[in-house]
Design a protein around this motif. Sequence first.
Motif, PDB file in Angstrom:
ATOM      1  N   ASP A   3     -63.619 103.677 -81.662  1.00  0.00           N
ATOM      2  CA  ASP A   3     -63.946 103.160 -82.984  1.00  0.00           C
ATOM      3  C   ASP A   3     -65.449 102.953 -83.123  1.00  0.00           C
ATOM      4  OD1 ASP A   3     -61.341 103.176 -83.584  1.00  0.00           O
ATOM      5  OD2 ASP A   3     -61.033 101.020 -83.428  1.00  0.00           O
ATOM      6  N   LEU A   4     -66.028 102.436 -82.049  1.00  0.00           N
ATOM      7  CA  LEU A   4     -67.457 102.154 -82.054  1.00  0.00           C
ATOM      8  C   LEU A   4     -68.244 103.462 -82.181  1.00  0.00           C
ATOM      9  CD1 LEU A   4     -69.125  99.597 -81.896  1.00  0.00           C
ATOM     10  CD2 LEU A   4     -69.346  99.934 -79.456  1.00  0.00           C
ATOM     11  N   ARG A   5     -67.736 104.498 -81.529  1.00  0.00           N
ATOM     12  CA  ARG A   5     -68.412 105.788 -81.566  1.00  0.00           C
ATOM     13  C   ARG A   5     -68.397 106.367 -82.978  1.00  0.00           C
ATOM     14  NH1 ARG A   5     -65.834 108.513 -77.434  1.00  0.00           N
ATOM     15  NH2 ARG A   5     -67.229 107.572 -75.916  1.00  0.00           N
ATOM     16  N   GLU A   6     -67.268 106.215 -83.648  1.00  0.00           N
ATOM     17  CA  GLU A   6     -67.158 106.730 -85.004  1.00  0.00           C
ATOM     18  C   GLU A   6     -68.050 105.926 -85.943  1.00  0.00           C
ATOM     19  OE1 GLU A   6     -63.085 107.655 -86.045  1.00  0.00           O
ATOM     20  OE2 GLU A   6     -63.621 107.223 -88.129  1.00  0.00           O
ATOM     21  N   LEU A   7     -68.048 104.608 -85.729  1.00  0.00           N
ATOM     22  CA  LEU A   7     -68.886 103.729 -86.536  1.00  0.00           C
ATOM     23  C   LEU A   7     -70.365 104.057 -86.313  1.00  0.00           C
ATOM     24  CD1 LEU A   7     -68.371 101.376 -88.455  1.00  0.00           C
ATOM     25  CD2 LEU A   7     -68.685  99.826 -86.543  1.00  0.00           C
ATOM     26  N   TYR A   8     -70.683 104.395 -85.078  1.00  0.00           N
ATOM     27  CA  TYR A   8     -72.047 104.788 -84.731  1.00  0.00           C
ATOM     28  C   TYR A   8     -72.482 105.966 -85.600  1.00  0.00           C
ATOM     29  CZ  TYR A   8     -75.652 107.095 -81.843  1.00  0.00           C
ATOM     30  OH  TYR A   8     -76.780 107.714 -81.397  1.00  0.00           O
ATOM     31  N   GLN A   9     -71.667 107.009 -85.620  1.00  0.00           N
ATOM     32  CA  GLN A   9     -71.994 108.207 -86.406  1.00  0.00           C
ATOM     33  C   GLN A   9     -72.185 107.871 -87.883  1.00  0.00           C
ATOM     34  OE1 GLN A   9     -72.472 111.060 -84.989  1.00  0.00           O
ATOM     35  NE2 GLN A   9     -71.291 111.126 -83.094  1.00  0.00           N
ATOM     36  N   THR A  10     -71.210 107.165 -88.476  1.00  0.00           N
ATOM     37  CA  THR A  10     -71.281 106.917 -89.913  1.00  0.00           C
ATOM     38  C   THR A  10     -72.419 105.954 -90.256  1.00  0.00           C
ATOM     39  OG1 THR A  10     -69.593 105.212 -89.692  1.00  0.00           O
ATOM     40  CG2 THR A  10     -68.840 107.379 -90.366  1.00  0.00           C
ATOM     41  N   THR A  11     -72.659 104.961 -89.394  1.00  0.00           N
ATOM     42  CA  THR A  11     -73.734 104.005 -89.668  1.00  0.00           C
ATOM     43  C   THR A  11     -75.097 104.674 -89.586  1.00  0.00           C
ATOM     44  OG1 THR A  11     -72.369 102.264 -88.710  1.00  0.00           O
ATOM     45  CG2 THR A  11     -74.675 101.747 -89.035  1.00  0.00           C
ATOM     46  N   ILE A  12     -75.299 105.502 -88.571  1.00  0.00           N
ATOM     47  CA  ILE A  12     -76.577 106.203 -88.426  1.00  0.00           C
ATOM     48  C   ILE A  12     -76.819 107.112 -89.636  1.00  0.00           C
ATOM     49  CG2 ILE A  12     -77.891 107.888 -87.036  1.00  0.00           C
ATOM     50  CD1 ILE A  12     -77.551 105.449 -85.374  1.00  0.00           C
ATOM     51  N   LEU A  13     -75.795 107.841 -90.023  1.00  0.00           N
ATOM     52  CA  LEU A  13     -75.937 108.747 -91.165  1.00  0.00           C
ATOM     53  C   LEU A  13     -76.283 107.973 -92.437  1.00  0.00           C
ATOM     54  CD1 LEU A  13     -73.003 111.269 -90.603  1.00  0.00           C
ATOM     55  CD2 LEU A  13     -75.453 111.695 -90.378  1.00  0.00           C
ATOM     56  N   ASP A  14     -75.588 106.877 -92.649  1.00  0.00           N
ATOM     57  CA  ASP A  14     -75.800 106.075 -93.849  1.00  0.00           C
ATOM     58  C   ASP A  14     -77.218 105.508 -93.904  1.00  0.00           C
ATOM     59  OD1 ASP A  14     -75.240 104.458 -96.163  1.00  0.00           O
ATOM     60  OD2 ASP A  14     -75.008 102.764 -94.807  1.00  0.00           O
ATOM     61  N   HIS A  15     -77.658 104.898 -92.811  1.00  0.00           N
ATOM     62  CA  HIS A  15     -78.989 104.272 -92.812  1.00  0.00           C
ATOM     63  C   HIS A  15     -80.103 105.311 -92.806  1.00  0.00           C
ATOM     64  CE1 HIS A  15     -78.472  99.865 -92.531  1.00  0.00           C
ATOM     65  NE2 HIS A  15     -77.245 100.226 -92.192  1.00  0.00           N
ATOM     66  N   ASN A  16     -79.821 106.496 -92.282  1.00  0.00           N
ATOM     67  CA  ASN A  16     -80.833 107.546 -92.309  1.00  0.00           C
ATOM     68  C   ASN A  16     -80.988 108.082 -93.727  1.00  0.00           C
ATOM     69  OD1 ASN A  16     -82.675 109.521 -91.240  1.00  0.00           O
ATOM     70  ND2 ASN A  16     -81.036 111.014 -91.450  1.00  0.00           N
ATOM     71  N   LYS A  17     -79.883 108.177 -94.414  1.00  0.00           N
ATOM     72  CA  LYS A  17     -79.892 108.713 -95.775  1.00  0.00           C
ATOM     73  C   LYS A  17     -80.488 107.703 -96.755  1.00  0.00           C
ATOM     74  CE  LYS A  17     -76.486 111.091 -98.579  1.00  0.00           C
ATOM     75  NZ  LYS A  17     -75.024 111.222 -98.713  1.00  0.00           N
ATOM     76  N   ARG A  18     -80.133 106.427 -96.564  1.00  0.00           N
ATOM     77  CA  ARG A  18     -80.610 105.386 -97.478  1.00  0.00           C
ATOM     78  C   ARG A  18     -81.218 104.254 -96.662  1.00  0.00           C
ATOM     79  NH1 ARG A  18     -77.119 102.430-100.171  1.00  0.00           N
ATOM     80  NH2 ARG A  18     -75.420 102.739 -98.726  1.00  0.00           N
ATOM     81  N   GLY A  64     -89.127 110.174 -88.811  1.00  0.00           N
ATOM     82  CA  GLY A  64     -88.563 110.346 -87.479  1.00  0.00           C
ATOM     83  C   GLY A  64     -87.165 110.891 -87.567  1.00  0.00           C
ATOM     84  N   CYS A  65     -86.525 110.938 -86.436  1.00  0.00           N
ATOM     85  CA  CYS A  65     -85.156 111.443 -86.387  1.00  0.00           C
ATOM     86  C   CYS A  65     -84.209 110.417 -86.997  1.00  0.00           C
ATOM     87  CB  CYS A  65     -84.772 111.743 -84.939  1.00  0.00           C
ATOM     88  SG  CYS A  65     -84.666 110.271 -83.920  1.00  0.00           S
ATOM     89  N   ALA A  66     -82.985 110.811 -87.176  1.00  0.00           N
ATOM     90  CA  ALA A  66     -81.981 109.943 -87.802  1.00  0.00           C
ATOM     91  C   ALA A  66     -81.820 108.636 -87.051  1.00  0.00           C
ATOM     92  CB  ALA A  66     -80.641 110.672 -87.880  1.00  0.00           C
ATOM     93  N   ILE A  67     -81.848 108.693 -85.727  1.00  0.00           N
ATOM     94  CA  ILE A  67     -81.624 107.475 -84.947  1.00  0.00           C
ATOM     95  C   ILE A  67     -82.796 106.503 -85.100  1.00  0.00           C
ATOM     96  CG2 ILE A  67     -81.396 106.566 -82.588  1.00  0.00           C
ATOM     97  CD1 ILE A  67     -79.686 109.076 -82.017  1.00  0.00           C
ATOM     98  N   SER A  68     -84.023 107.007 -85.072  1.00  0.00           N
ATOM     99  CA  SER A  68     -85.172 106.102 -85.205  1.00  0.00           C
ATOM    100  C   SER A  68     -85.207 105.485 -86.601  1.00  0.00           C
ATOM    101  CB  SER A  68     -86.487 106.810 -84.877  1.00  0.00           C
ATOM    102  OG  SER A  68     -86.827 107.736 -85.872  1.00  0.00           O
ATOM    103  N   THR A  69     -84.887 106.274 -87.619  1.00  0.00           N
ATOM    104  CA  THR A  69     -84.896 105.766 -88.992  1.00  0.00           C
ATOM    105  C   THR A  69     -83.783 104.741 -89.194  1.00  0.00           C
ATOM    106  OG1 THR A  69     -85.785 107.860 -89.788  1.00  0.00           O
ATOM    107  CG2 THR A  69     -84.777 106.421 -91.436  1.00  0.00           C
ATOM    108  N   ALA A  70     -82.593 105.066 -88.713  1.00  0.00           N
ATOM    109  CA  ALA A  70     -81.460 104.145 -88.870  1.00  0.00           C
ATOM    110  C   ALA A  70     -81.708 102.858 -88.101  1.00  0.00           C
ATOM    111  CB  ALA A  70     -80.177 104.804 -88.398  1.00  0.00           C
ATOM    112  N   SER A  71     -82.289 102.976 -86.912  1.00  0.00           N
ATOM    113  CA  SER A  71     -82.566 101.799 -86.107  1.00  0.00           C
ATOM    114  C   SER A  71     -83.590 100.905 -86.792  1.00  0.00           C
ATOM    115  CB  SER A  71     -83.061 102.220 -84.723  1.00  0.00           C
ATOM    116  OG  SER A  71     -83.378 101.069 -83.968  1.00  0.00           O
TER     117      SER A  71
END
Length: 151
Positions: A3-18, A64-71
Amino acid sequence: MDDLRELYQTTILDHNKRPRNFGPLEGATRTADGHNPLCGDKLKVYVALESDGSVGDVSFEGEGCAISTASASMMTEAARGKPREEVQATLERFHGLVTSDPTTDPNLEGLGKLAVFAGVREYPMRVKCATLAWHTLQAALDGQTDPVKTE
Ligand code: ZN
């Protein structure tokens, strides 16, 4: 962990996009620059400190990459309006989480939404992407003027 892994993907995508709190901060009392040459992530963090030393407001900009932006986006949400000691504790917990052994159960205590970054443990190359915003925030809080480099 699935569940955490799936949440990781969707959260990173969301915060990178917005990305939240993106752009220069009016009334910022501190700024710091961070650079992760390994990936090419570049950030500037703005902090408006309150008179009691707590973080009143915080924003960031950069590329930056999606992870740096989302973080960075999630860092601003986690740090905003918090006392300095609490921000420091969160930073240390976050760093501890992403650098912990991926075969062990992650310690998610006190991390709230930041728990999704447990997913980064499986990608050691990405750890610096995830921690860049926090190191840069630390530099801004410490009043450090030299740019932060992860290398
Ligand atoms: Zn990166």
